[in-house]
Design an enzyme around this catalytic site. Structure first.
Site, PDB file in Angstrom:
ATOM      1  N   HIS A 171      -7.798   1.235   5.149  1.00 55.45           N
ATOM      2  CA  HIS A 171      -7.660  -0.224   5.122  1.00 55.45           C
ATOM      3  C   HIS A 171      -7.090  -0.700   6.450  1.00 55.45           C
ATOM      4  O   HIS A 171      -6.036  -0.229   6.876  1.00 55.45           O
ATOM      5  CB  HIS A 171      -6.693  -0.670   4.021  1.00 55.45           C
ATOM      6  CG  HIS A 171      -7.007  -0.142   2.658  1.00 55.45           C
ATOM      7  ND1 HIS A 171      -6.314   0.900   2.074  1.00 55.45           N
ATOM      8  CD2 HIS A 171      -7.940  -0.528   1.757  1.00 55.45           C
ATOM      9  CE1 HIS A 171      -6.800   1.126   0.865  1.00 55.45           C
ATOM     10  NE2 HIS A 171      -7.794   0.275   0.652  1.00 55.45           N
ATOM     11  N   HIS A 188       1.483   3.233  -3.267  1.00 55.09           N
ATOM     12  CA  HIS A 188       0.496   4.106  -3.905  1.00 55.09           C
ATOM     13  C   HIS A 188       1.042   5.513  -4.113  1.00 55.09           C
ATOM     14  O   HIS A 188       0.716   6.175  -5.096  1.00 55.09           O
ATOM     15  CB  HIS A 188      -0.778   4.172  -3.066  1.00 55.09           C
ATOM     16  CG  HIS A 188      -1.771   3.102  -3.387  1.00 55.09           C
ATOM     17  ND1 HIS A 188      -2.655   3.202  -4.433  1.00 55.09           N
ATOM     18  CD2 HIS A 188      -2.018   1.916  -2.790  1.00 55.09           C
ATOM     19  CE1 HIS A 188      -3.405   2.110  -4.476  1.00 55.09           C
ATOM     20  NE2 HIS A 188      -3.046   1.318  -3.494  1.00 55.09           N
ATOM     21  N   ASP A 203      -8.395  -4.080  -3.318  1.00 51.98           N
ATOM     22  CA  ASP A 203      -8.067  -3.059  -4.309  1.00 51.98           C
ATOM     23  C   ASP A 203      -8.367  -3.524  -5.723  1.00 51.98           C
ATOM     24  O   ASP A 203      -8.795  -2.730  -6.576  1.00 51.98           O
ATOM     25  CB  ASP A 203      -6.579  -2.713  -4.228  1.00 51.98           C
ATOM     26  CG  ASP A 203      -6.265  -1.743  -3.116  1.00 51.98           C
ATOM     27  OD1 ASP A 203      -7.207  -1.185  -2.522  1.00 51.98           O
ATOM     28  OD2 ASP A 203      -5.066  -1.538  -2.828  1.00 51.98           O
ATOM     29  N   GLN A 209       0.820  -1.215   0.000  1.00 51.54           N
ATOM     30  CA  GLN A 209       0.000   0.000   0.000  1.00 51.54           C
ATOM     31  C   GLN A 209       0.847   1.256   0.000  1.00 51.54           C
ATOM     32  O   GLN A 209       0.450   2.292  -0.547  1.00 51.54           O
ATOM     33  CB  GLN A 209      -0.937  -0.009   1.205  1.00 51.54           C
ATOM     34  CG  GLN A 209      -1.955  -1.135   1.186  1.00 51.54           C
ATOM     35  CD  GLN A 209      -2.832  -1.098  -0.056  1.00 51.54           C
ATOM     36  OE1 GLN A 209      -3.559  -0.140  -0.295  1.00 51.54           O
ATOM     37  NE2 GLN A 209      -2.745  -2.134  -0.882  1.00 51.54           N
ATOM     38  N   HIS A 213     -48.085  27.778   8.426  1.00 55.24           N
ATOM     39  CA  HIS A 213     -48.139  26.327   8.578  1.00 55.24           C
ATOM     40  C   HIS A 213     -49.393  25.924   9.363  1.00 55.24           C
ATOM     41  O   HIS A 213     -50.090  24.971   9.015  1.00 55.24           O
ATOM     42  CB  HIS A 213     -46.905  25.820   9.345  1.00 55.24           C
ATOM     43  CG  HIS A 213     -45.632  25.829   8.553  1.00 55.24           C
ATOM     44  ND1 HIS A 213     -45.052  26.972   8.075  1.00 55.24           N
ATOM     45  CD2 HIS A 213     -44.822  24.795   8.173  1.00 55.24           C
ATOM     46  CE1 HIS A 213     -43.937  26.680   7.438  1.00 55.24           C
ATOM     47  NE2 HIS A 213     -43.768  25.351   7.474  1.00 55.24           N
TER      48      HIS A 213
END
Length: 448
Positions: free
Chosen positions: A330, A264, A363, A261, A423
């Site tokens: 993760h 990345h 992934d 990881q 209202h």
């Protein structure tokens, strides 16, 4: 390597490896924000002309049309090896199956709470989604599965998908993945200009209602600036991985998984929390060795040095508590009883349980969505799923006049407490018409 006690956490730990970077702010810089704002405004003003100029400037690509034709798609499909197509097809079947099961978990309903008082809920697909599939150093064709398939399973009628050229060449496998995933329009267009074109529209690209998909800092900032004008999936930052391990874990596998990881990007944190000091030291040693000849070491080494951390804690309860403080994207559980984390952890984008499972499966191939919350966002949101592409809307109908009169009188009282006279009068008229009461603020009468 020095050993120190972590002081920024509520959970005591030995910090065997500390990150070199201590700033928690990895968001957009003023220069990125200004650049993105200028490009969006220019695309908003000049449309296709601006998009073409920016594409020429950043990607050296300025065709008359960025939209791939059916003929071009056929040529690209013919260039991609059959094994690649088969693998894409299999992975997309996994993603589609997961998304379909998520869709089945969402139900429309209608209930009668009082005689003739009907309340209902419907899940309505967003009509048009823009999917961004990054290029850059890594052609993330898996993002095509995650964004386009999930949107189409949700029932999105139109998915416009953009991906940039990579070093001047069409990313054939990415385009094939986009096509097989069900994209209705595929544009060879990247960066801020792609995000802006899909969000605000140009002469040749119709605007969408929502943007999805990861990207670099400029893409992320463009999504942030356009949020509100269109919806987005997530505010995504650099990829994060955290591993909780006990003495039973394989230190070599832990090291490999952390680096998987970290590659990345140079700002992708990789954190180990373990109950075993021996395992921690072995993991650090393995990482130092693995990085020597790792093909993606330019990113992975920088990420590990600047953002990597290794904590040793007393027991697994402390490990889970410290992991929750990180609230990472993760979280991988490499312990003797990994499913324990399902009960003891709260804050994560996705859990990966046991040695047989790794984050890379999520992934790339296993079927769960890899677009997940980062930078602590796991404390308040999950990742991309079929529900992100649905609008849960409600409706109501009162067919019983006595029930309407009851709510009319109740509404009158409740609204006047809040000084909403208009209202209150909407309730009054129904009570007057259905029960024959008089209106204190009007001489109007209803025919019986």
């Amino acid at each position: 390597m020095t050993v120190e006690t972590a002081t920024t956490s509520f959970v005591a730990s030995q910090l065997l490896k500390a990150p070199a970077e201590t700033s928690a702010n990895r968001g957009s810089t003023p220069d990125v924000r200004a650049t993105v704002e200028n490009v969006i405004n220019d695309v908003r003003t000049r449309g296709d002309e601006a998009v073409r100029e920016y594409s020429k400037k950043f990607d050296n690509y300025a065709p008359e049309s960025f939209l791939l034709t059916a003929e071009q798609l056929s040529e690209i499909m013919a260039r991609v090896p059959q094994q690649v197509i088969d693998d894409i097809t299999f992975v997309q079947q996994q993603v589609r199956f997961m998304a379909q099961k998520q869709l089945e978990s969402l139900t429309d309903f209608e209930i009668e709470t009082m005689p003739g008082v009907l309340l209902g809920q419907k899940n309505v697909p967003i009509q048009a989604v823009g999917a961004y599939i990054p290029g850059g150093k890594y052609p993330l064709l898996a993002s095509a599965h995650m964004t386009i398939i999930t949107a189409k399973v949700a029932g999105v009628a139109r998915v416009a998908a953009c991906t940039p050229l990579i070093k001047g060449e069409i990313p054939d496998a990415t385009v094939v993945a986009m096509h097989l995933a069900g994209a209705d329009e595929i544009y060879l267009l990247g960066g801020i200009q792609a995000i802006a074109a899909m969000a605000v529209g140009t002469e040749t690209i119709k605007p969408v209602n929502m943007l999805a998909g990861p990207g670099n800092a400029f893409v992320a900032e463009a999504k942030r600036q356009l949020f509100g004008e269109v919806g987005i999936d997530l505010f995504a930052g650099p990829t994060e991985v955290l591993i909780v391990a006990d003495e039973h874990a394989d230190a070599f596998i832990v090291a490999v998984d952390l680096l998987s990881q970290a590659e990345h990007g140079p700002d992708s944190p990789a954190v180990l929390i373990t109950t075993s000091e021996k395992l921690a030291r072995d993991v650090i040693e393995h990482i130092d060795t693995l990085l020597v000849d790792m093909p993606t070491r330019d990113y992975a080494a920088a990420a590990w040095q600047d953002w990597g951390a290794v904590h040793v804690v007393k027991n697994l309860d402390d490990a889970y508590a410290l992991a929750d403080e990180y609230a990472y994207e993760h979280v991988q559980i490499l312990t003797e009883n990994p499913r324990e984390a399902l009960e003891k952890m709260n804050f994560y984008g996705a859990l990966f349980l046991g040695e047989g499972t790794c984050v890379s499966y999520g992934d790339k191939v296993i079927g769960t969505n890899h677009v997940l919350p980062t930078r602590g966002a796991a404390r308040y949101t999950g990742g991309l799923w079929v529900g992100k592409f649905l609008r849960t809307v409600t409706y109501q109908e009162v067919t019983n006049t006595e029930s309407s009169a009851f709510f009319g009188e109740l509404c009158g009282r409740a609204a006047r407490v809040e000084r909403f006279e208009g209202h209150a009068r909407s309730g009054d008229v129904r009570a007057a018409k259905y029960r024959g009461t008089t209106l204190p603020w009007s001489t109007h009468t209803f025919e019986k």
